[in-house]
Scaffold this motif. Sequence first.
Motif, mmCIF file in Angstrom:
data_model
loop_
_atom_site.group_PDB
_atom_site.id
_atom_site.type_symbol
_atom_site.label_atom_id
_atom_site.label_comp_id
_atom_site.label_asym_id
_atom_site.label_seq_id
_atom_site.Cartn_x
_atom_site.Cartn_y
_atom_site.Cartn_z
ATOM 1 N N ILE A 80 5.039 -2.576 -11.150
ATOM 2 C CA ILE A 80 3.805 -2.983 -10.486
ATOM 3 C C ILE A 80 2.670 -2.064 -10.947
ATOM 4 C CG2 ILE A 80 2.656 -3.352 -8.275
ATOM 5 C CD1 ILE A 80 5.387 -3.630 -6.996
ATOM 6 N N TRP A 88 -5.727 -5.299 -7.797
ATOM 7 C CA TRP A 88 -4.643 -5.994 -8.480
ATOM 8 C C TRP A 88 -5.103 -6.692 -9.759
ATOM 9 C CZ3 TRP A 88 -0.341 -4.235 -6.676
ATOM 10 C CH2 TRP A 88 -0.268 -3.863 -5.329
ATOM 11 N N HIS A 91 -2.913 -5.564 -12.667
ATOM 12 C CA HIS A 91 -1.562 -6.115 -12.547
ATOM 13 C C HIS A 91 -1.540 -7.589 -12.935
ATOM 14 C CE1 HIS A 91 2.549 -6.459 -11.092
ATOM 15 N NE2 HIS A 91 2.179 -7.562 -10.467
ATOM 16 N N ILE A 92 -2.523 -8.345 -12.471
ATOM 17 C CA ILE A 92 -2.593 -9.771 -12.795
ATOM 18 C C ILE A 92 -2.775 -9.965 -14.303
ATOM 19 C CG2 ILE A 92 -3.946 -11.876 -12.497
ATOM 20 C CD1 ILE A 92 -2.362 -11.175 -10.028
ATOM 21 N N TRP A 140 1.326 -8.061 -4.488
ATOM 22 C CA TRP A 140 0.103 -8.450 -5.196
ATOM 23 C C TRP A 140 -0.463 -9.770 -4.679
ATOM 24 C CZ3 TRP A 140 0.056 -13.088 -7.711
ATOM 25 C CH2 TRP A 140 1.258 -13.601 -8.201
ATOM 26 N N ALA A 143 -4.105 -9.984 -3.574
ATOM 27 C CA ALA A 143 -5.218 -10.038 -4.527
ATOM 28 C C ALA A 143 -6.226 -11.105 -4.128
ATOM 29 C CB ALA A 143 -4.689 -10.305 -5.932
ATOM 30 N N ASN A 147 -8.209 -13.762 -8.667
ATOM 31 C CA ASN A 147 -7.058 -13.250 -9.410
ATOM 32 C C ASN A 147 -5.827 -14.130 -9.210
ATOM 33 O OD1 ASN A 147 -8.115 -11.003 -10.762
ATOM 34 N ND2 ASN A 147 -7.994 -9.734 -8.933
#
Length: 229
Positions: A80, A88, A91-92, A140, A143, A147
């Motif tokens: 992550i 996030w 991460h996305i 997540w 988000a 996102n």
Amino acid sequence: MGTFADDTVFLLANTDPAKVTFTLQNHLNQIQEWTNTWKIKINETKSVQVNFSLRREQCPAVFFNNIQTPESPSTKYLGIHLDNLLTWTEHITKKRKQIDLKIKDMHWLIGRNSKLSLDNKILRYRAIIEPILVYAVEIWGCASKTNISIIQKCQSKILRMITNAPWYVSSITLHEDLKVPLVKEVIKEKSTRYLNKTEGDENVLMQPLLEPHNGRRLKRNWPADLREG
């Protein structure tokens, strides 16, 4: 402190950055003493210090073996990507690239020109691609809608490729016909299951995840907001 295999993370919270650093440095000193006693070599450059805060004021630096721990706006832990504002976004972005690479490797197998049956294509999607897409969605899933839509568009694009559906067939129709839930539905389902399972957990650190949060500075979702109903 959280540990998993050889990954270790220290999480500290305080309104005073100096107190956070003081406490963290004490923990690092204890770890340093323990590693020296057992003659364990730590690669100091692989560790990072991330200040999760909306404030401009940063926590003072910390040191391990007299070497300053590098500061970073984000870090990766257990797959992550955590940015310092917990948006996030990183991460996305990383997840989308990971899915794109996997699709590139599997295009000959599940693409439009593949001779596999539709059922077999969907089976491979569920077994290989979907786990990447929904991994840690309970976290997540907080988000922003922007996102989340990035992952949703990616998912719908994959289903369109698998079925070789023409442009006039809507994404909603594809999801309904293939019985593949939308990303927002997966977030609700998995978050609800996780939070229900967490209720009554003896770990006191888990309980804040279930509590409503008032007086928020930003209009962001918290894990407790993702529960159905």
